[in-house]
Design a protein around this motif. Sequence first.
Motif, PDB file in Angstrom:
ATOM      1  N   ASN A  28       0.794  -1.227   0.000  1.00 41.01           N
ATOM      2  CA  ASN A  28       0.000   0.000   0.000  1.00 41.01           C
ATOM      3  C   ASN A  28       0.825   1.276   0.000  1.00 41.01           C
ATOM      4  O   ASN A  28       0.341   2.343   0.367  1.00 41.01           O
ATOM      5  CB  ASN A  28      -0.958  -0.014   1.196  1.00 41.01           C
ATOM      6  N   ASP A  57      -3.267  -3.609  -3.714  1.00 41.35           N
ATOM      7  CA  ASP A  57      -2.321  -2.508  -3.856  1.00 41.35           C
ATOM      8  C   ASP A  57      -3.102  -1.208  -3.995  1.00 41.35           C
ATOM      9  O   ASP A  57      -4.295  -1.201  -4.298  1.00 41.35           O
ATOM     10  CB  ASP A  57      -1.344  -2.725  -5.019  1.00 41.35           C
ATOM     11  N   ALA A  86      -5.299   1.658  -7.822  1.00 37.94           N
ATOM     12  CA  ALA A  86      -5.493   0.674  -6.750  1.00 37.94           C
ATOM     13  C   ALA A  86      -6.154  -0.554  -7.357  1.00 37.94           C
ATOM     14  O   ALA A  86      -6.973  -0.433  -8.273  1.00 37.94           O
ATOM     15  CB  ALA A  86      -6.349   1.238  -5.624  1.00 37.94           C
TER      16      ALA A  86
END
Length: 476
Positions: free
Chosen positions: A204, A323, A301
């Motif tokens: 992240n 992610d 993302a």
Amino acid sequence: MSPMTKPTNTLNRRKFLKRSTLFASFSILPSHFVLGQKSSDDQLPPSERVNLAAIGIGNQGRGDLRNLFASGHCNVIALCDVDLKGAHTQESQTNHSKARRFTDFRKMFDEMGDEIDAVLIATPDHSHFCIAMLAMSLGKHVYVEKPLAHTFGQCERLIDLADRSGVVTQMGNQGHSGANYFQFKSWTEAGIIKDVEHISAFMNKDRRWHGWGESVTQYPSQPLPEAMDWDTWFCSGPEHPFSDKLHPQEWRSWYDYGSGAFGDWGPHILDTAHRFLKLGLPHKISAIKRDGANDFVFPQASTIEFQFAKRKEMPPCKVTWYDGVENLPQVEKELGEYTKNPVTGKKGFKPLNISKPGKVIYGKDLTFAGGSHSDALRVVPQKKFMEVRETLPRISGKNSNHYANFLLACKGEEKSRSPFRVSGELTQVFNLGVIAQRLGGTIKFNPKNRHITNNKTANALLDPNPRKGWEEFYKL
């Protein structure tokens, strides 16, 4: 000698390295005889070191080269980079000023093939394949940065040639020689990690393409820097104009050249789980989330779900990848630390803190949390750890790091820990994930015949045709 022709050396240096200690009084040369490199008391003489060529010497390659040389097991005899005038390549050139320099790896092998024992390949993802194939066809040991290759088909060929050539191979997921490797192996063998049905893996951190990738409609174009070998930069990949949004490093953002957060971090987070849980290849991959999806650049993302089939005594396993900066995995509240609140003084569970890349592994009896690279696993929550801590195997002993392991394997003294037979299949998982991430929806994959069965476009992305003039590397 053609760069496509395998040389026949009168003296096999790798065999020489293995037997050199038997003839130490005759064969070991003073250090100044080899490119001016000096040996300290705790280093091997140059004649007992591996002759290394580095291809891609800036950024990640600069660090890899520094670590390989620091091991004391190699002589750096050649440097190759398409941008030798770039600021990012100057440190490596200064540190190894006596090494010969090249911009084209084919010319390097053509002129120095008989002198090179092993190569470091730390170029952009899309160019790993051609360089590694040529090196192995010439009998050179290869250390290739992660991910191993850009496509599923490229990985298939690399695994095959590595097996046929018999050279030492290593992918640069450095944690695969660290604490997590030995711990995961030991805990799996001891039955501590067992019956895993779900793994959450997450990365992240902010990525290079965040904030601009979703608005891209075409490749940008800028003047080509002086002495930049742009044609060789492409290797077998598609051609686009030069831009600082591609070189250096920004290539990671683009589907044509990079592998997204999957290829960059997946090999550091899921490597041990994939290996020791024998996950193999998934049969279904679903793109659950694709924020800011774009035809050119990776999403802002994404959440991708992999379904792996039952493996003998091991149950089916779902791996969910997250992610994106705010795209955090769902974590059960009880998987926290049993602690005392410093304000109220009351004891209770503090929820598991997802503050860095890592994974949560859900087994039948125990749950484990861990980071990336060499980070060791811990049993969560803390209360459960306290109950089982006396039964956990202890990991002891000093082991070679990933760089030394590769060079020692080249000399026949160890076995490489992340050979292409292991790291290639791991990379193929991420190759499949990128296809789902790129196209959206669900793809069904047949691990036996290596085909995507429900999407012709996705199946074509498994093994795209190379750029014209580079087909020969696919036939080695």
